[in-house]
Motif scaffolding. Structure first.
Motif, PDB file in Angstrom:
ATOM      1  N   PRO A 162      -3.642   6.209   3.483  1.00 53.50           N
ATOM      2  CA  PRO A 162      -3.508   5.349   2.304  1.00 53.50           C
ATOM      3  C   PRO A 162      -3.999   6.053   1.047  1.00 53.50           C
ATOM      4  O   PRO A 162      -4.985   6.787   1.079  1.00 53.50           O
ATOM      5  CB  PRO A 162      -4.394   4.141   2.654  1.00 53.50           C
ATOM      6  N   ILE A 214       0.853  -1.193   0.000  1.00 55.34           N
ATOM      7  CA  ILE A 214       0.000   0.000   0.000  1.00 55.34           C
ATOM      8  C   ILE A 214       0.884   1.237   0.000  1.00 55.34           C
ATOM      9  O   ILE A 214       1.901   1.293   0.696  1.00 55.34           O
ATOM     10  CB  ILE A 214      -0.938   0.018   1.221  1.00 55.34           C
ATOM     11  N   ASN A 230      -5.174   5.773  -3.069  1.00 55.82           N
ATOM     12  CA  ASN A 230      -5.763   4.821  -4.015  1.00 55.82           C
ATOM     13  C   ASN A 230      -6.180   5.531  -5.302  1.00 55.82           C
ATOM     14  O   ASN A 230      -7.238   5.269  -5.864  1.00 55.82           O
ATOM     15  CB  ASN A 230      -6.968   4.125  -3.372  1.00 55.82           C
TER      16      ASN A 230
END
Length: 230
Positions: free
Chosen positions: A184, A176, A186
Motif C-alpha cells: 500500500p 487504496i 500513502n
C-alpha cells in the motif's frame, strides 16, 4: 540491541509520524521497538532491534527518509516556486505531483547514497547540507515550467511523463493505491492531500505508467484517471 535515531525539526512532526507508521510493521516482525517523541526543538524517532536485523531495518529507514525528502521536501519547494497561471487549484496540485513523480526513483537513489554510514539521521540537516546538488536540480526544473499552463497542456505533460514509466503498474482496490508488489502507498499523507482527488494524486505520486482499477471511484478521481491513464 542496536538503536537507530531519526529526527526532524519540530515542524517535521508529521514526517516522524509517517516514518513511525511505515516502519512499525517491520520492527514488530523482528521483535524490535519503536518510539516517537516531540519536544520544543526536535521530533525524534528511536528504533531498536537485535544486531542481526539492524542492517535490514537501517535500509528500510533510509528508504523512507529518502521518500520524505523526495516527496515532502520537494513538494514544499515546488509549492513556493511553481505557480503558472491557467490551472485551477486542483490541477496546480496535480502538476506538482507530476513533477515530484517524474524522477522520484532517481531522487531517492541519490538521497539514499548520501545517507550511508550515518549513526543518526537528522532529516532537515541532510537536506540542508548534504543535498545541495539535488536542490539545484529542482531549481532548474522549476525554471523550465512556463508561466502559463492550460488544462490541456497539463494533460499532454502528464501523459508524456507516463509514457516514460510504461511497465510500472499501480493497482487501485477498495480506495487504496498499491504498487505492483501490492504494497500500500500513502505518499499523499506526506503532503496533506486527503478526500476526493486523493486517489489520482496517489497514483501520480506512485511513479507508475499504468493503472489497474479494481473498485468504483469517486467522480473526480475517475475523471482524471480516465483523462491521464485512458
Amino acid at each position: 540491541m542496536r538503536e537507530i535515531k531519526i529526527s526532524d525539526s519540530e515542524l517535521g512532526e508529521a514526517n516522524i509520524r509517517y516514518l513511525y507508521d511505515a516502519l512499525y510493521g517491520a520492527l514488530s516482525d523482528f521483535n524490535g521497538g519503536i518510539e516517537a517523541k516531540t519536544d520544543e526543538h526536535r521530533s525524534v524517532l528511536t528504533l531498536s532491534c537485535e544486531k542481526q536485523y539492524s542492517d535490514f531495518i537501517r535500509c528500510e529507514a533510509e528508504d523512507k527518509i529518502a521518500e520524505i525528502i523526495a516527496v515532502k521536501y520537494k513538494y514544499e519547494y515546488f509549492k513556493k516556486t511553481v505557480k503558472p497561471i491557467g490551472l485551477n487549484a486542483f490541477e496546480q496540485e496535480l502538476l506538482i505531483d507530476a513533477l515530484i513523480s517524474a524522477d522520484i526513483d532517481d531522487d531517492k537513489k541519490y538521497i539514499v547514497r548520501k545517507l550511508k554510514h550515518f549513526s543518526e539521521y537528522a532529516i532537515d540537516g541532510v537536506f540542508n547540507f548534504r543535498l545541495i546538488p539535488l536542490k539545484r536540480k529542482w531549481e532548474e526544473i522549476a525554471g523550465y515550467i512556463p508561466p502559463y499552463f492550460s488544462g490541456e497542456r497539463l494533460k499532454d505533460f502528464i501523459s508524456f511523463l507516463l509514457t516514460e514509466k510504461r511497465g510500472k503498474t499501480a493497482i487501485i482496490e477498495n480506495g487504496i493505491v498499491y504498487d505492483q508488489r501490492f504494497n500500500p502507498l500513502n505518499r499523499t499523507a506526506l503532503i496533506g492531500q486527503t478526500g476526493e482527488g486523493r486517489i489520482i494524486k496517489e497514483t501520480i505520486l506512485s511513479g507508475c505508467g499504468e493503472v489497474k482499477v479494481l473498485c468504483s471511484l469517486p467522480e473526480l478521481d475517475e475523471k482524471y484517471l480516465k483523462m491521464y491513464f485512458g
